[in-house]
Design a protein around this motif. Structure first.
Motif, PDB file in Angstrom:
ATOM      1  N   VAL A  97      15.506   4.761   8.406  1.00  0.00           N
ATOM      2  CA  VAL A  97      14.130   4.974   8.892  1.00  0.00           C
ATOM      3  C   VAL A  97      14.051   6.323   9.625  1.00  0.00           C
ATOM      4  O   VAL A  97      13.133   7.118   9.396  1.00  0.00           O
ATOM      5  CB  VAL A  97      13.684   3.806   9.799  1.00  0.00           C
ATOM      6  N   ALA A  98      15.049   6.598  10.471  1.00  0.00           N
ATOM      7  CA  ALA A  98      15.065   7.858  11.235  1.00  0.00           C
ATOM      8  C   ALA A  98      15.122   9.077  10.306  1.00  0.00           C
ATOM      9  O   ALA A  98      14.604  10.143  10.637  1.00  0.00           O
ATOM     10  CB  ALA A  98      16.248   7.867  12.200  1.00  0.00           C
ATOM     11  N   SER A  99      15.724   8.888   9.127  1.00  0.00           N
ATOM     12  CA  SER A  99      15.853  10.008   8.183  1.00  0.00           C
ATOM     13  C   SER A  99      14.590  10.191   7.326  1.00  0.00           C
ATOM     14  O   SER A  99      14.574  11.033   6.424  1.00  0.00           O
ATOM     15  CB  SER A  99      17.068   9.800   7.283  1.00  0.00           C
ATOM     16  N   GLY A 100      13.558   9.372   7.566  1.00  0.00           N
ATOM     17  CA  GLY A 100      12.274   9.584   6.899  1.00  0.00           C
ATOM     18  C   GLY A 100      11.898   8.583   5.824  1.00  0.00           C
ATOM     19  O   GLY A 100      10.891   8.776   5.134  1.00  0.00           O
ATOM     20  N   CYS A 101      12.666   7.499   5.673  1.00  0.00           N
ATOM     21  CA  CYS A 101      12.317   6.497   4.651  1.00  0.00           C
ATOM     22  C   CYS A 101      11.080   5.703   5.075  1.00  0.00           C
ATOM     23  O   CYS A 101      10.984   5.252   6.217  1.00  0.00           O
ATOM     24  CB  CYS A 101      13.478   5.541   4.421  1.00  0.00           C
ATOM     25  N   ARG A 155      17.090   6.777  -1.141  1.00  0.00           N
ATOM     26  CA  ARG A 155      18.055   7.355  -0.214  1.00  0.00           C
ATOM     27  C   ARG A 155      19.114   6.293   0.114  1.00  0.00           C
ATOM     28  O   ARG A 155      18.760   5.116   0.251  1.00  0.00           O
ATOM     29  CB  ARG A 155      17.299   7.723   1.061  1.00  0.00           C
ATOM     30  N   THR A 156      20.362   6.706   0.217  1.00  0.00           N
ATOM     31  CA  THR A 156      21.455   5.751   0.510  1.00  0.00           C
ATOM     32  C   THR A 156      21.886   5.894   1.970  1.00  0.00           C
ATOM     33  O   THR A 156      21.609   6.922   2.607  1.00  0.00           O
ATOM     34  CB  THR A 156      22.638   5.985  -0.443  1.00  0.00           C
ATOM     35  N   PRO A 157      22.554   4.891   2.517  1.00  0.00           N
ATOM     36  CA  PRO A 157      22.901   4.897   3.946  1.00  0.00           C
ATOM     37  C   PRO A 157      23.907   5.983   4.323  1.00  0.00           C
ATOM     38  O   PRO A 157      24.692   6.432   3.483  1.00  0.00           O
ATOM     39  CB  PRO A 157      23.540   3.520   4.163  1.00  0.00           C
ATOM     40  N   GLU A 158      23.873   6.360   5.593  1.00  0.00           N
ATOM     41  CA  GLU A 158      24.859   7.299   6.161  1.00  0.00           C
ATOM     42  C   GLU A 158      26.277   6.759   5.982  1.00  0.00           C
ATOM     43  O   GLU A 158      27.175   7.485   5.592  1.00  0.00           O
ATOM     44  CB  GLU A 158      24.618   7.431   7.673  1.00  0.00           C
ATOM     45  N   ASP A 159      26.440   5.472   6.311  1.00  0.00           N
ATOM     46  CA  ASP A 159      27.785   4.886   6.255  1.00  0.00           C
ATOM     47  C   ASP A 159      27.766   3.673   5.320  1.00  0.00           C
ATOM     48  O   ASP A 159      27.651   2.534   5.749  1.00  0.00           O
ATOM     49  CB  ASP A 159      28.236   4.474   7.664  1.00  0.00           C
ATOM     50  N   GLN A 160      27.877   3.947   4.026  1.00  0.00           N
ATOM     51  CA  GLN A 160      27.819   2.895   3.016  1.00  0.00           C
ATOM     52  C   GLN A 160      28.977   1.891   3.180  1.00  0.00           C
ATOM     53  O   GLN A 160      28.822   0.706   2.880  1.00  0.00           O
ATOM     54  CB  GLN A 160      27.823   3.534   1.618  1.00  0.00           C
ATOM     55  N   GLY A 196       0.803  -1.224   0.000  1.00  0.00           N
ATOM     56  CA  GLY A 196       0.000   0.000   0.000  1.00  0.00           C
ATOM     57  C   GLY A 196       0.832   1.269   0.000  1.00  0.00           C
ATOM     58  O   GLY A 196       0.344   2.336   0.375  1.00  0.00           O
ATOM     59  N   ILE A 197       2.106   1.157  -0.400  1.00  0.00           N
ATOM     60  CA  ILE A 197       2.997   2.320  -0.386  1.00  0.00           C
ATOM     61  C   ILE A 197       3.134   2.835  -1.823  1.00  0.00           C
ATOM     62  O   ILE A 197       3.704   2.153  -2.677  1.00  0.00           O
ATOM     63  CB  ILE A 197       4.360   1.944   0.246  1.00  0.00           C
ATOM     64  N   GLY A 198       2.568   4.008  -2.090  1.00  0.00           N
ATOM     65  CA  GLY A 198       2.437   4.487  -3.469  1.00  0.00           C
ATOM     66  C   GLY A 198       3.469   5.522  -3.888  1.00  0.00           C
ATOM     67  O   GLY A 198       3.434   6.027  -5.000  1.00  0.00           O
ATOM     68  N   GLY A 199       4.402   5.868  -3.010  1.00  0.00           N
ATOM     69  CA  GLY A 199       5.405   6.878  -3.367  1.00  0.00           C
ATOM     70  C   GLY A 199       6.130   7.325  -2.122  1.00  0.00           C
ATOM     71  O   GLY A 199       5.846   6.855  -1.015  1.00  0.00           O
ATOM     72  N   GLY A 200       7.109   8.231  -2.281  1.00  0.00           N
ATOM     73  CA  GLY A 200       7.871   8.744  -1.146  1.00  0.00           C
ATOM     74  C   GLY A 200       9.302   8.257  -1.151  1.00  0.00           C
ATOM     75  O   GLY A 200       9.786   7.740  -2.159  1.00  0.00           O
ATOM     76  N   SER A 201       9.932   8.407   0.011  1.00  0.00           N
ATOM     77  CA  SER A 201      11.364   8.130   0.114  1.00  0.00           C
ATOM     78  C   SER A 201      11.598   6.683   0.568  1.00  0.00           C
ATOM     79  O   SER A 201      10.994   6.209   1.524  1.00  0.00           O
ATOM     80  CB  SER A 201      11.956   9.108   1.125  1.00  0.00           C
ATOM     81  N   ILE A 202      12.479   5.983  -0.161  1.00  0.00           N
ATOM     82  CA  ILE A 202      12.771   4.561   0.084  1.00  0.00           C
ATOM     83  C   ILE A 202      14.273   4.429   0.335  1.00  0.00           C
ATOM     84  O   ILE A 202      15.077   4.972  -0.441  1.00  0.00           O
ATOM     85  CB  ILE A 202      12.382   3.723  -1.168  1.00  0.00           C
ATOM     86  N   GLY A 203      14.639   3.748   1.417  1.00  0.00           N
ATOM     87  CA  GLY A 203      16.064   3.533   1.709  1.00  0.00           C
ATOM     88  C   GLY A 203      16.594   2.297   1.009  1.00  0.00           C
ATOM     89  O   GLY A 203      15.854   1.334   0.800  1.00  0.00           O
ATOM     90  N   LEU A 204      17.852   2.335   0.642  1.00  0.00           N
ATOM     91  CA  LEU A 204      18.473   1.194  -0.057  1.00  0.00           C
ATOM     92  C   LEU A 204      19.663   0.667   0.740  1.00  0.00           C
ATOM     93  O   LEU A 204      20.625   1.415   0.993  1.00  0.00           O
ATOM     94  CB  LEU A 204      18.991   1.628  -1.429  1.00  0.00           C
ATOM     95  N   LEU A 205      19.602  -0.604   1.102  1.00  0.00           N
ATOM     96  CA  LEU A 205      20.798  -1.278   1.615  1.00  0.00           C
ATOM     97  C   LEU A 205      21.291  -2.143   0.467  1.00  0.00           C
ATOM     98  O   LEU A 205      20.665  -3.150   0.127  1.00  0.00           O
ATOM     99  CB  LEU A 205      20.476  -2.128   2.843  1.00  0.00           C
ATOM    100  N   ALA A 206      22.378  -1.718  -0.159  1.00  0.00           N
ATOM    101  CA  ALA A 206      22.813  -2.354  -1.407  1.00  0.00           C
ATOM    102  C   ALA A 206      24.331  -2.274  -1.529  1.00  0.00           C
ATOM    103  O   ALA A 206      24.985  -1.601  -0.727  1.00  0.00           O
ATOM    104  CB  ALA A 206      22.151  -1.639  -2.588  1.00  0.00           C
ATOM    105  N   THR A 207      24.863  -2.948  -2.519  1.00  0.00           N
ATOM    106  CA  THR A 207      26.316  -2.851  -2.767  1.00  0.00           C
ATOM    107  C   THR A 207      26.654  -1.496  -3.389  1.00  0.00           C
ATOM    108  O   THR A 207      25.784  -0.819  -3.958  1.00  0.00           O
ATOM    109  CB  THR A 207      26.781  -3.931  -3.763  1.00  0.00           C
ATOM    110  N   ASP A 208      27.946  -1.145  -3.334  1.00  0.00           N
ATOM    111  CA  ASP A 208      28.411   0.073  -4.029  1.00  0.00           C
ATOM    112  C   ASP A 208      28.066  -0.023  -5.518  1.00  0.00           C
ATOM    113  O   ASP A 208      27.709   0.987  -6.137  1.00  0.00           O
ATOM    114  CB  ASP A 208      29.944   0.199  -3.899  1.00  0.00           C
ATOM    115  N   GLY A 209      28.186  -1.236  -6.064  1.00  0.00           N
ATOM    116  CA  GLY A 209      27.911  -1.430  -7.493  1.00  0.00           C
ATOM    117  C   GLY A 209      26.456  -1.144  -7.832  1.00  0.00           C
ATOM    118  O   GLY A 209      26.159  -0.453  -8.816  1.00  0.00           O
ATOM    119  N   THR A 210      25.526  -1.656  -7.020  1.00  0.00           N
ATOM    120  CA  THR A 210      24.099  -1.413  -7.270  1.00  0.00           C
ATOM    121  C   THR A 210      23.795   0.078  -7.175  1.00  0.00           C
ATOM    122  O   THR A 210      23.069   0.627  -8.011  1.00  0.00           O
ATOM    123  CB  THR A 210      23.239  -2.217  -6.261  1.00  0.00           C
ATOM    124  N   LEU A 211      24.376   0.756  -6.171  1.00  0.00           N
ATOM    125  CA  LEU A 211      24.126   2.196  -6.019  1.00  0.00           C
ATOM    126  C   LEU A 211      24.669   2.956  -7.222  1.00  0.00           C
ATOM    127  O   LEU A 211      23.975   3.798  -7.794  1.00  0.00           O
ATOM    128  CB  LEU A 211      24.748   2.712  -4.715  1.00  0.00           C
TER     129      LEU A 211
END
Lengths: 237, 237
Positions: free
Chosen positions: A185-189, A150-155, A118-133
């Protein structure tokens, strides 16, 4: 596996992530006995060079080894293909151009899973490899559905965690990943996508408050594969 | 997966048992990164008819569907084959006669695992399907190594447990299997072989006193596959 859908799994990136995907595929299938399950051919092609190193320009091109695995799956009769590796989707277009067999896209599967939540838009966080980013597959493909990424604070700690999973050290990886997920999550994702197939291997049991905020791309791909096999006519187009 | 050993897995009997085998294969491989793992092709051939029903004369012959899966693995380049299903080994000789690719035998893998545990003979308990028991593969093959085999007090509860695992209800299965394993130990068995690949799926966490007395045939087969790939010359003969 005769006459109907045979799902080809271009796997081994990494091997335990492929096992995790196969487990989720079995779990996602409505079945009470062996014969209710999908026919699946898996290429556990662990010799495929590291995808992130290649995207960063520091390692060999994985496309030739991926193509070998693709050809083995075609020879074995695959009628659909899935790749349980997010970073490998940087080569999705190049692989699809080599074969008439439809290759499902993991980011489309994630978009479908977001819609189901039921999530139709907005900010989504990604936990991914450097390559995917760096490849941009998530922001490019999710933008069509109204999402920004949005990407992590400490990739660097995410990459460290992914390498620990590949070496079999899941407990260490878990704490690193959890901290980055909580910060997103704290940053609004609205959701944090586990957008590397090694990550759900380590975060199999996330803490309860975090659980509904995580979206497992591996599970999303498994569900898309089952849906594709059950409704082949509407999805193969 | 180019040029070296490619392990073909004739799987899907059942699908979750194959996933369990693949997990044990990854765990049994000495590896710190993806590229250290074996090349594996898996046929998750869930359409193979029930093996026990066929041995009991109540169902169709699974050999044609097993042969189709074997041919897919050959087409995909397999240089060794393993079947993570004990009952399927009733057809081991028939399948081996159809292909020059060596097919590892799960009972030989169990015999090697018993030797590694320092157990050189005596009474061994079997938790297996009715089909595996009727086919006699375990007592015939283990007799060469000085073992005699014992079957459970209540075999019908073992079969009930196996069917529960295939339907995804592992918790119910666990209690049934544990009671039969304990009774076999009480009757003098030196080890109880989990001789159906569904059983370790349910008994993943056996109670501590029982743990050293159980021998997981799936894990034994996974280790034999890794050994076969590492020392191909000595094992392929």
């Amino acid at each position: 596996m005769t006459g109907t859908t045979v799902l080809g799994v271009l796997g081994g990136m990494g091997p335990m992530a492929t096992v995790d995907f196969l487990k989720k595929l079995v779990e996602a299938t409505p079945a009470a006995r062996d014969q209710d399950h999908l026919g699946v051919m898996v290429a556990q092609a662990s010799d495929i060079p590291d995808r992130t190193s290649a995207i960063l320009g520091r390692g060999p091109d994985p496309l030739p080894a991926m193509t070998t695995a693709l050809r083995r799956l075609e020879a074995a009769g695959a009628t659909r293909i899935a790749m349980p590796c997010n970073t490998a989707h940087h080569w999705h277009g190049a692989l699809q151009a080599l074969t008439p067999v439809p290759i499902l896209h993991i980011v489309d599967a994630v978009a479908e899973a977001l819609a189901r939540k039921g999530i139709g838009g907005g900010s989504i966080g990604l936990l991914a490899t450097d390559g995917t980013l760096l490849s941009g597959i998530y922001p490019q493909r999710l933008a069509r559905f109204g999402f920004t990424c949005r990407t992590p604070e400490d990739q660097s700690s995410v990459m460290r965690a992914i390498r620990r999973v590949k070496a079999g050290a899941c407990a260490e990886a878990r704490d690193l990943l959890r901290a980055q997920a909580e910060a997103l999550v704290a940053s609004g994702c609205r959701q944090v996508v586990l957008a590397c197939t090694e990550i759900p291997v380590a975060l199999a049991e996330p803490p309860v408050p975090l659980r509904p905020l995580l979206l497992d791309a591996t599970q999303a791909l498994a569900r898309a594969c089952v849906a594709s096999a059950i409704e082949p006519a509407s999805r193969a187009a």
